[in-house]
Design an enzyme around this catalytic site. Structure first.
Site, PDB file in Angstrom:
ATOM      1  N   LYS A 107      33.983  45.820  34.690  1.00 43.09           N
ATOM      2  CA  LYS A 107      35.221  45.274  35.247  1.00 43.09           C
ATOM      3  C   LYS A 107      34.901  43.860  35.718  1.00 43.09           C
ATOM      4  O   LYS A 107      33.726  43.469  35.742  1.00 43.09           O
ATOM      5  CB  LYS A 107      35.703  46.117  36.424  1.00 43.09           C
ATOM      6  CG  LYS A 107      34.601  46.427  37.448  1.00 43.09           C
ATOM      7  CD  LYS A 107      35.052  47.354  38.565  1.00 43.09           C
ATOM      8  CE  LYS A 107      35.110  48.807  38.181  1.00 43.09           C
ATOM      9  NZ  LYS A 107      36.456  49.321  38.093  1.00 43.09           N
ATOM     10  N   ARG A 108      35.921  43.081  36.095  1.00 45.54           N
ATOM     11  CA  ARG A 108      35.650  41.769  36.682  1.00 45.54           C
ATOM     12  C   ARG A 108      34.726  41.930  37.890  1.00 45.54           C
ATOM     13  O   ARG A 108      34.759  42.957  38.577  1.00 45.54           O
ATOM     14  CB  ARG A 108      36.963  41.100  37.111  1.00 45.54           C
ATOM     15  CG  ARG A 108      37.780  40.561  35.949  1.00 45.54           C
ATOM     16  CD  ARG A 108      37.024  39.497  35.172  1.00 45.54           C
ATOM     17  NE  ARG A 108      36.891  38.287  35.951  1.00 45.54           N
ATOM     18  CZ  ARG A 108      37.706  37.240  35.865  1.00 45.54           C
ATOM     19  NH1 ARG A 108      38.707  37.250  34.988  1.00 45.54           N
ATOM     20  NH2 ARG A 108      37.536  36.185  36.613  1.00 45.54           N
ATOM     21  N   LYS A 142      40.637  54.593  31.300  1.00 49.50           N
ATOM     22  CA  LYS A 142      40.052  54.532  29.955  1.00 49.50           C
ATOM     23  C   LYS A 142      38.778  55.375  29.903  1.00 49.50           C
ATOM     24  O   LYS A 142      38.542  56.119  28.946  1.00 49.50           O
ATOM     25  CB  LYS A 142      39.733  53.074  29.588  1.00 49.50           C
ATOM     26  CG  LYS A 142      40.989  52.230  29.424  1.00 49.50           C
ATOM     27  CD  LYS A 142      40.720  50.728  29.475  1.00 49.50           C
ATOM     28  CE  LYS A 142      42.039  50.001  29.737  1.00 49.50           C
ATOM     29  NZ  LYS A 142      41.850  48.576  30.047  1.00 49.50           N
ATOM     30  N   HIS A 172      50.698  43.416  41.903  1.00 52.08           N
ATOM     31  CA  HIS A 172      49.409  43.941  41.437  1.00 52.08           C
ATOM     32  C   HIS A 172      48.279  43.799  42.451  1.00 52.08           C
ATOM     33  O   HIS A 172      47.121  44.048  42.107  1.00 52.08           O
ATOM     34  CB  HIS A 172      48.966  43.247  40.156  1.00 52.08           C
ATOM     35  CG  HIS A 172      49.837  43.496  38.970  1.00 52.08           C
ATOM     36  ND1 HIS A 172      49.647  44.540  38.091  1.00 52.08           N
ATOM     37  CD2 HIS A 172      50.921  42.833  38.514  1.00 52.08           C
ATOM     38  CE1 HIS A 172      50.567  44.493  37.140  1.00 52.08           C
ATOM     39  NE2 HIS A 172      51.350  43.458  37.368  1.00 52.08           N
ATOM     40  N   LYS A 200      35.348  45.072  44.527  1.00 54.06           N
ATOM     41  CA  LYS A 200      35.043  46.148  43.568  1.00 54.06           C
ATOM     42  C   LYS A 200      33.645  46.728  43.800  1.00 54.06           C
ATOM     43  O   LYS A 200      33.285  47.749  43.243  1.00 54.06           O
ATOM     44  CB  LYS A 200      35.167  45.628  42.136  1.00 54.06           C
ATOM     45  CG  LYS A 200      36.602  45.241  41.761  1.00 54.06           C
ATOM     46  CD  LYS A 200      36.662  44.676  40.349  1.00 54.06           C
ATOM     47  CE  LYS A 200      38.002  44.070  39.974  1.00 54.06           C
ATOM     48  NZ  LYS A 200      39.011  45.072  39.591  1.00 54.06           N
ATOM     49  N   THR A 254      42.562  50.330  35.766  1.00 54.50           N
ATOM     50  CA  THR A 254      42.962  50.965  34.511  1.00 54.50           C
ATOM     51  C   THR A 254      41.713  51.320  33.708  1.00 54.50           C
ATOM     52  O   THR A 254      41.748  52.236  32.889  1.00 54.50           O
ATOM     53  CB  THR A 254      43.880  50.048  33.671  1.00 54.50           C
ATOM     54  OG1 THR A 254      43.331  48.730  33.675  1.00 54.50           O
ATOM     55  CG2 THR A 254      45.272  50.016  34.243  1.00 54.50           C
TER      56      THR A 254
HETATM   57  C1  26V Z   1      42.378  39.652  43.260  1.00 53.96           C
HETATM   58  C2  26V Z   1      41.587  38.780  43.945  1.00 53.96           C
HETATM   59  C3  26V Z   1      40.852  39.288  45.095  1.00 53.96           C
HETATM   60  C4  26V Z   1      40.211  38.239  45.905  1.00 53.96           C
HETATM   61  C5  26V Z   1      39.648  37.110  45.133  1.00 53.96           C
HETATM   62  C6  26V Z   1      40.674  36.471  44.254  1.00 53.96           C
HETATM   63  C7  26V Z   1      41.496  37.461  43.538  1.00 53.96           C
HETATM   64  C8  26V Z   1      42.180  37.066  42.435  1.00 53.96           C
HETATM   65  C9  26V Z   1      42.946  37.967  41.744  1.00 53.96           C
HETATM   66  C10 26V Z   1      43.058  39.244  42.148  1.00 53.96           C
HETATM   67  C11 26V Z   1      43.919  40.202  41.391  1.00 53.96           C
HETATM   68  C12 26V Z   1      45.269  39.634  41.086  1.00 53.96           C
HETATM   69  C13 26V Z   1      46.209  40.571  40.441  1.00 53.96           C
HETATM   70  C14 26V Z   1      45.566  41.542  39.498  1.00 53.96           C
HETATM   71  O1  26V Z   1      45.010  41.188  38.496  1.00 53.96           O
HETATM   72  N1  26V Z   1      45.655  42.819  39.822  1.00 53.96           N
HETATM   73  C15 26V Z   1      45.117  43.916  39.038  1.00 53.96           C
HETATM   74  O2  26V Z   1      46.187  44.482  38.306  1.00 53.96           O
HETATM   75  C16 26V Z   1      45.810  45.621  37.545  1.00 53.96           C
HETATM   76  C17 26V Z   1      47.018  46.048  36.745  1.00 53.96           C
HETATM   77  O3  26V Z   1      48.028  46.490  37.590  1.00 53.96           O
HETATM   78  C18 26V Z   1      45.327  46.718  38.466  1.00 53.96           C
HETATM   79  O4  26V Z   1      44.920  47.814  37.711  1.00 53.96           O
HETATM   80  C19 26V Z   1      44.159  46.214  39.317  1.00 53.96           C
HETATM   81  O5  26V Z   1      43.794  47.193  40.249  1.00 53.96           O
HETATM   82  C20 26V Z   1      44.552  44.935  40.021  1.00 53.96           C
HETATM   83  O6  26V Z   1      43.438  44.353  40.676  1.00 53.96           O
END
Ligand code: 26V
Length: 821
Positions: free
Chosen positions: A560-561, A672, A369, A566, A668
């Site tokens: 979003k987060r 939506k 992801h 982002k 996602t």
């Molecule tokens: C990203 C980051 C970026 C840097 C800071 C720390 C951090 C921590 C977690 C994440 C994302 C981890 C995995 C995740 O949640 N991915 C998300 O998955 C969704 C479902 O597939 C997707 O739609 C999103 O684009 C993706 O960010």
């Protein structure tokens, strides 16, 4: 107790699918389950009674779904995810059972307001964001498509934290969503497994020379099962979501009891139970997370024991396991499954390595992801040695065999060994969980075309060469039941009246809407829906937060987060630019806007929290400036969650999807919003690209550098400071932030933001600034023409069918799980 096919069921009431029996059931539950009479019952009491009555309606199908599987000998999917962002369940369950109107009528007849009952349900917020919500959408689609599936997760006592805003800053509060109980769950005290930690590994040789390993002197925690039924929409299938809760054991405490140290024993029991206490927020730092690793293993060990147990209930041994079962790993969080299954097969079932590895490989598939390097999980070897010594040995052995293969293919190239190794040797030895998941799985999927392409060409390019065909794409999707029907009853009614009901289980049917895009009468009705949704949101925000939103303005939404990649900050730069133009009298033709932000920052993510503070500071100035009054307003809606998303998304007109190209795996929320008729203002990132292709680029405001151009800038050197010099408006915006225009009491408060933008600008905000502002002007141009805006909006809805999670699940079923073979 063993089930005998010939034993007739005990006589029982058939839960009513009609008004009279549902009403009776609700009344019974109020009296016998809650223990209240109607004149003493609170709204929550009524909610519990209704939820129990609705749950009863699922049980028969639920049991039948389990039984049918064994009869038909089908293959079952297990979806392993540390996160399930379910939100509220009442309306979704009623809707899937076809009982929503019936239930509403029942309550009205009883003199109870349905809306106020549904509003007391807590969100099940067992996830951080997109990844957890995807798991929830997949559960809905699996049941709706009649696949036999079971989700496994953790029953966190505290889900995603609750976000309060105090003095313009985020404050976290624990989310004690279970404090009044959870009427949807079935506690299964008889389903419990021992989970072992720590200890040491001993080994000996058997007479035939085979080495055997024992993991001994471990601490033990118990995993207890709680089941939630997951009904499909208008289908008989009702699957399960099984969530694990940690309990201490007597074994664990015994040595303290023997020494008479009661307090110590109890304290240790609490420590075990901490394992399922709280969901980890996705932080920017991976350091010091012993409990998180324990949580992951707790989850993996319980789920695998359960899967094996269920298989052995119906089969003599494990030889057919991969023919009967497919296990999907949602990100690397459950990737300890790979060494754990190897351990079970080798040490408990005494399989040889090759057969065990073959089974493991045929069983698991893994979804990636993110390609952001700092978000790829690694665990320190030292920590793993302490907590899971046998697993570490197995990781070493898997790695040894992997590197042998690589050495064979690339003789004389030690650097490729370093890059592919399961162990990262740079700066403290760490296990790379993504590498472990890749080698242990038969398929690895990315979540949008661009993301998968980047996985294959950059992050995991050498694995792609080593295992051609293993990495493939399944673009994410969303369930239309939740994100159109539940979220937007007004639009749903219009769609059903125009197209019939079939779109609900076949979203591609929305394409029949396209010919209506130019139909004036239809346009009017479509516009009236959006307007009513905007008014409803405004009314809610006024009542809940005292905010005043003008539904006549353009609702411009970024929800979003909060993450630097982002680029909520780019939106803020755009807002300040607009503000300056309005103040300097260049704004006469500008469309009045309400810019809506919502999202949580991880508690330890300082830069993200500073962005929230800046949004509030900018809002404070703009919203109180009489010069721009009525033309620009900025609002931040606290505590973004599924329930707030359901209110916000149908009211949105512009969807901001502005991540740096190449960073957002899919997104996602973008789906939506477009499905609910918002036009997207977006970069060529993640699933935005596929959305643009589907709805037509004429109906999508695209801007910014491509992923390739960003990569090029990264390579050749990027100098954001130079962009400031060439762009007067940008310079002015940055100066205002630096000089404390938005923080007069603390002039330097936001200086670090500008410092980052003008020195590093890791996410290329300044590179995209001009294109972003130009794209926003195009938005204004189109919005000034309501017919054209509505036409594009209808075309968006019409062409979003492909983003149904039903389509996704069909692809997983066909290309990864091989369910129909
Ligand atoms: C990203 C980051 C970026 C840097 C800071 C720390 C951090 C921590 C977690 C994440 C994302 C981890 C995995 C995740 O949640 N991915 C998300 O998955 C969704 C479902 O597939 C997707 O739609 C999103 O684009 C993706 O960010």
């Amino acid at each position: 107790m063993a089930k005998r096919a010939s034993t007739p069921p005990l006589p029982h009431d058939r839960p009513g699918l009609d008004k009279v029996s549902l009403q009776r059931s609700i009344s019974n539950h109020l009296l016998f389950t809650v223990g209240k009479t109607r004149d003493k019952a609170s709204r929550h009491d009524w909610f519990v009674a209704v939820a129990h009555a609705v749950r009863d309606c699922m049980v028969e199908n639920w049991i039948q779904t389990q039984e049918q599987l064994h009869k038909h000998e089908g293959k079952r999917v297990y979806y392993l995810s540390l996160e399930f962002l379910l939100g509220r369940m009442l309306v979704n369950s009623l809707y899937n059972l076809g009982l929503l109107d019936t239930c509403r009528e029942c309550l009205t007849d009883l003199g109870v307001d349905f809306e106020s009952i549904r509003a007391v349900e807590e969100d099940a917020g067992l996830g951080n964001g997109g990844l957890g919500r995807l798991a929830a959408c997949f559960m809905d689609s699996l049941a709706t498509l009649n696949y036999s599936a079971c989700g496994y997760g953790i029953r966190y006592e505290y889900g995603m934290f609750h976000q309060d805003i105090e003095n313009g800053e985020q404050i976290e509060r624990p989310d004690s969503w279970l404090r009044f109980g959870n009427p949807w769950e079935f506690r299964r005290p008889e389903v419990s497994y021992e989970i072992h930690f720590g200890g040491k590994v001993t080994h000996y040789r058997e007479e035939d020379g085979v080495a055997r390993y024992h993991w001994v002197d471990t601490e033990v925690v118990l995993a207890l099962a709680y089941d939630l039924p997951v009904p499909g929409h208008a289908t008989p299938t009702t699957n399960s979501l099984r969530l694990w809760s940690a309990r201490g054991t007597h074994e664990f405490d015994l040595r303290y009891f023997n020494e008479g140290d009661y307090m110590e024993a109890v304290a240790n029991k609490n420590e075990s139970e901490n394992l399922s206490m709280v969901l980890y927020p996705d932080d920017s730092s991976m350091e010091g997370r012993m409990l998180r690793l324990k949580q992951q293993y707790f989850f993996v060990s319980a789920s695998l024991q359960d899967i094996i147990q269920r298989h052995l209930n119906h089969h003599p041994d494990l030889s057919m396991l991969a023919d009967k079962v497919a296990i999907q790993l949602n990100d690397t969080h459950p990737s300890l499954c790979i060494p754990e299954l190897m351990r079970l097969l080798l040490d408990v079932y005494h399989w040889d390595w090759d057969s065990a590895w073959d089974l493991t490989n045929r069983l698991f598939s893994y979804t990636n992801h993110t390609i952001m390097p700092e978000a790829l999980e690694t665990w320190s070897v030292d920590l793993m040695e302490k907590l899971l010594p046998r697993h570490l040995q197995l990781v070493y052995e898997i790695n040894h065999r992997l590197l042998e293969e690589v050495r064979h293919r690339h003789p004389g190239d030690p650097s490729v060994l370093q890059r592919l190794s399961l162990i990262d040797e740079t700066g403290g030895r760490r296990v790379r969980m993504a590498h472990l998941a890749i080698v242990g799985s038969h398929h690895v999927n990315g979540v949008a075309q661009l993301h998968t392409q980047l996985l294959k060409s950059t992050t995991f390019a050498e694995f792609d060469a080593l295992y051609p065909g293993k990495i493939l794409n399944v673009t994410n999707g969303i369930t239309p039941r939740r994100w159109l029907n539940e979220a937007n009853f007004r639009l749903s009614a219009l769609l059903s009246e125009t197209l019939g009901e079939a779109w609900k289980n076949d979203l591609s049917q929305l394409s029949a809407l396209a010919p209506r895009a130019d139909d004036e009468i239809f346009q009017q009705r479509f516009r009236a829906v959006k307007q009513a949704n905007k008014q409803a949101l405004a009314a809610y925000l006024f009542q809940r937060h005292g905010m005043t939103l003008d539904p006549e303005t353009l609702f411009d939404v970024q929800v979003k987060r909060i993450h630097e990649y982002k680029r909520q900050l780019l939106n803020v730069l755009g807002v300040i630019t607009r503000y300056n133009r309005l103040r300097s009298g260049q704004g006469d033709h500008m469309v009045p806007r309400t810019v809506i932000f919502s999202g949580k920052a991880a508690p330890g993510y300082a830069a993200a929290k500073r962005i929230i503070a800046l949004i509030h500071a900018v809002a404070e100035v703009i919203n109180n400036d009489p010069l721009v009054h009525d033309r620009l307003k900025v609002v931040f809606i606290p505590n973004y969650n599924v329930t707030i998303a359901l209110r916000l998304i149908p009211a949105a007109e512009l969807s901001e999807q502005i991540s740096t190209a190449g960073t957002e795996a899919s997104g996602t929320g973008n789906m939506k919003l477009a499905l609910n008729g918002a036009l997207t203002l977006g970069t060529l990132d993640g699933a935005n690209i596929e959305i643009g292709q589907a709805v037509g680029w004429d109906n999508f405001f695209v801007f910014g550098e491509t992923a390739e151009q960003i990569a090029q800038l990264q390579k050749t050197g990027y100098h954001p400071q130079e962009l400031v010099h060439t762009h007067e408006e940008l310079r002015q915006v940055l100066d205002m932030i630096t000089q404390g225009y938005f923080s007069p009491d603390q002039p330097h408060r936001f200086a670090p933001i500008v410092e980052e933008l003008t020195t590093r600008d890791r996410f290329f905000l300044l590179a995209d600034y001009e294109a972003y502002i130009a794209a926003q002007e195009r938005v204004d141009d189109v919005y000034r023409n309501p017919t054209e805006w509505t036409r594009r909006s209808i075309l968006n809805v019409a062409h979003m069918g492909v983003f149904s999670s039903d389509r996704c699940i069909q692809e997983y079923a066909r290309n990864i799980w091989h369910l129909n073979d």
